[in-house]
Design a protein around this motif. Sequence first.
Motif, PDB file in Angstrom:
ATOM      1  N   GLN A  58       0.807  -1.217   0.000  1.00 61.25           N
ATOM      2  CA  GLN A  58       0.000   0.000   0.000  1.00 61.25           C
ATOM      3  C   GLN A  58       0.844   1.273   0.000  1.00 61.25           C
ATOM      4  O   GLN A  58       0.312   2.364  -0.096  1.00 61.25           O
ATOM      5  N   PHE A  59       2.155   1.141   0.071  1.00 57.29           N
ATOM      6  CA  PHE A  59       3.029   2.303   0.159  1.00 57.29           C
ATOM      7  C   PHE A  59       4.050   2.363  -0.975  1.00 57.29           C
ATOM      8  O   PHE A  59       4.909   3.240  -0.991  1.00 57.29           O
ATOM      9  N   SER A  60       3.958   1.430  -1.927  1.00 60.31           N
ATOM     10  CA  SER A  60       4.876   1.446  -3.070  1.00 60.31           C
ATOM     11  C   SER A  60       4.195   0.807  -4.274  1.00 60.31           C
ATOM     12  O   SER A  60       3.173   0.137  -4.147  1.00 60.31           O
ATOM     13  N   ASP A  61       4.787   1.014  -5.435  1.00 60.00           N
ATOM     14  CA  ASP A  61       4.254   0.445  -6.676  1.00 60.00           C
ATOM     15  C   ASP A  61       4.903  -0.910  -6.921  1.00 60.00           C
ATOM     16  O   ASP A  61       5.611  -1.110  -7.904  1.00 60.00           O
ATOM     17  N   SER A  62       4.675  -1.833  -5.990  1.00 59.03           N
ATOM     18  CA  SER A  62       5.267  -3.157  -6.117  1.00 59.03           C
ATOM     19  C   SER A  62       4.348  -4.214  -5.507  1.00 59.03           C
ATOM     20  O   SER A  62       3.450  -3.911  -4.732  1.00 59.03           O
ATOM     21  N   LEU A  71       9.658 -13.127  -4.158  1.00 62.34           N
ATOM     22  CA  LEU A  71      10.074 -12.306  -5.301  1.00 62.34           C
ATOM     23  C   LEU A  71       9.279 -11.020  -5.244  1.00 62.34           C
ATOM     24  O   LEU A  71       8.055 -11.054  -5.105  1.00 62.34           O
ATOM     25  N   LEU A  72       9.958  -9.899  -5.346  1.00 60.91           N
ATOM     26  CA  LEU A  72       9.302  -8.601  -5.364  1.00 60.91           C
ATOM     27  C   LEU A  72       9.441  -8.000  -6.749  1.00 60.91           C
ATOM     28  O   LEU A  72      10.537  -7.998  -7.319  1.00 60.91           O
ATOM     29  N   ALA A  76      13.686  -4.755 -12.353  1.00 58.15           N
ATOM     30  CA  ALA A  76      12.417  -4.603 -11.623  1.00 58.15           C
ATOM     31  C   ALA A  76      12.127  -5.713 -10.627  1.00 58.15           C
ATOM     32  O   ALA A  76      11.261  -5.561  -9.787  1.00 58.15           O
ATOM     33  N   THR A  77      12.849  -6.820 -10.687  1.00 54.08           N
ATOM     34  CA  THR A  77      12.549  -7.961  -9.816  1.00 54.08           C
ATOM     35  C   THR A  77      13.712  -8.234  -8.870  1.00 54.08           C
ATOM     36  O   THR A  77      14.858  -8.277  -9.291  1.00 54.08           O
ATOM     37  N   ARG A  78      13.355  -8.407  -7.568  1.00 52.75           N
ATOM     38  CA  ARG A  78      14.351  -8.775  -6.554  1.00 52.75           C
ATOM     39  C   ARG A  78      13.960 -10.120  -5.974  1.00 52.75           C
ATOM     40  O   ARG A  78      12.813 -10.427  -5.801  1.00 52.75           O
TER      41      ARG A  78
END
Length: 112
Positions: A69-73, A96-97, A110-112
């Motif tokens: 809710q606090f980031s675009d992920s 995976l983020l 874009a992926t961690r």
Amino acid sequence: QCDLQGLWRNELGSSMTLSALDAAGTFSGSYHTAVAATNKQILVSPLQGAQQYPSAKGQPTFGFTVQWQFSDSTTAFVGQCFVDHRGNEMLETMWLLREEVPSRRDAWKATR
């Protein structure tokens, strides 16, 4: 037997609360992370998941996604619930983020 319902905490101070499984093996809940790569205020975020029906060993696999809710992920977690010799339940997970990036050209980072 592992029961995912309830409050879970990890070694980094994050916590999640999971609802009871429904008849289809799905659950919902909320996740409050203690670790984030942002300067924004960290907010409790909703999660949705599913558990594989428990085997005779009672240590089922599961997966869930968290809509931050606090980031675009979004983060996807998969794991298994284990019961030790004392009857303590423990979740072992991997995640995976995926962050939103401005273009497909930037998808590699874009992926961690």
